[in-house]
Design an enzyme around this catalytic site. Sequence first.
Site, PDB file in Angstrom:
ATOM      1  N   ARG A 124     -16.547  10.310   6.548  1.00 60.30           N
ATOM      2  CA  ARG A 124     -17.138   9.210   5.846  1.00 60.30           C
ATOM      3  C   ARG A 124     -16.909   7.891   6.813  1.00 60.30           C
ATOM      4  NH1 ARG A 124     -16.047   7.017   0.470  1.00 60.30           N
ATOM      5  NH2 ARG A 124     -18.223   6.015   0.688  1.00 60.30           N
ATOM      6  N   TYR A 136       0.784  -1.280   0.147  1.00 58.83           N
ATOM      7  CA  TYR A 136       0.071  -0.022  -0.223  1.00 58.83           C
ATOM      8  C   TYR A 136       0.956   1.175  -0.102  1.00 58.83           C
ATOM      9  CZ  TYR A 136      -4.165  -2.854   1.040  1.00 58.83           C
ATOM     10  OH  TYR A 136      -5.184  -3.916   0.937  1.00 58.83           O
TER      11      TYR A 136
END
Length: 327
Positions: free
Chosen positions: A295, A62
């Site tokens: 979110r 990542y």
Amino acid sequence: MKMMPLERRGISNSRLVLGCMGLGGSWNSADPVTSSHIRQAEEAVEAALSIGITMYDHADIYKRGKAESVFGQVLKQQPRLREQIVIQSKVGIHLSDGILPQRYNFSKGHILHSVDGILERLGTQYLDVLLLHRPDPLMEPDEIAEAFTMLKLTGKVRNFGVSNMSPGQIRFLQSALPDPFVVNQLEMSLLRHHWVDPGILHINQKADLKDSFPEGLMEFMQMENIQIQAWGPLSQGRFSGKESDNATEAEMKTAALVQQIADENETTPEAIVLAWLMKHPACIQPVIGTVNPKRIIACKDAARQAEIMTREQWYTLLVSARGVNMP
């Protein structure tokens, strides 16, 4: 709500996982990690903790390691946090370097080297869970078993799992391993709903298999007490307010339906989208990929919504997302 397999094993009771792929800036390894990237990680972790998320998902690839590095800075600034959370990471993918293609590697040497890199970047002495990222066609169970045994004996990894694997692949690997796998992470969402198909559409039906899901996987995971984790569960916001120029009619209708149910239940679209997955008896654990604090917090009500979602609502959402009626 039923206990999750990870909870039954005493590993984690976090109903949601924060996926950390979005941390660390760009995918260009030449771009440095900055203070703003570290602050982004801090804010994401703060938001996740505020809604009860105590499990965090990484992978050595990542942002080419930078996601783990910035998370390591958060742990460094809050030393007590490590013992309060569960960290898992993944190994096995070689990203393309422009000369060689992206490829997979489950060799003993690569696994051991990758875990050492993960621990160094995170600044921790151990991982709670290590996953094999994607199936390696050249994988040899005995070699993987040697690596896992060394990692367990040295205290570097406490539990093991896989990602994106079928029952046959899991059985093949498990045949040589002394410890059971505790996780299988798969792409599952209201958009990628094909995990439902084998139990309905592949039995005495002329099914469209272009998006096939391994036959019997859902049942196998439950029988073996393996935690199913869903990556991509929010579908990049397609059903929770994100506008898309290429949205299908089914997606637009489903987004409207999600919003309608959210309004009726006085909750958020994100909570409804996640609740649809979590309603399943397999106790699916969504790995939310957003690192936007607003979110993240919008997902807070997902577990409660899963408990109150009716069978009728669940099927209505499924049929809407599929765009065609059930057989």
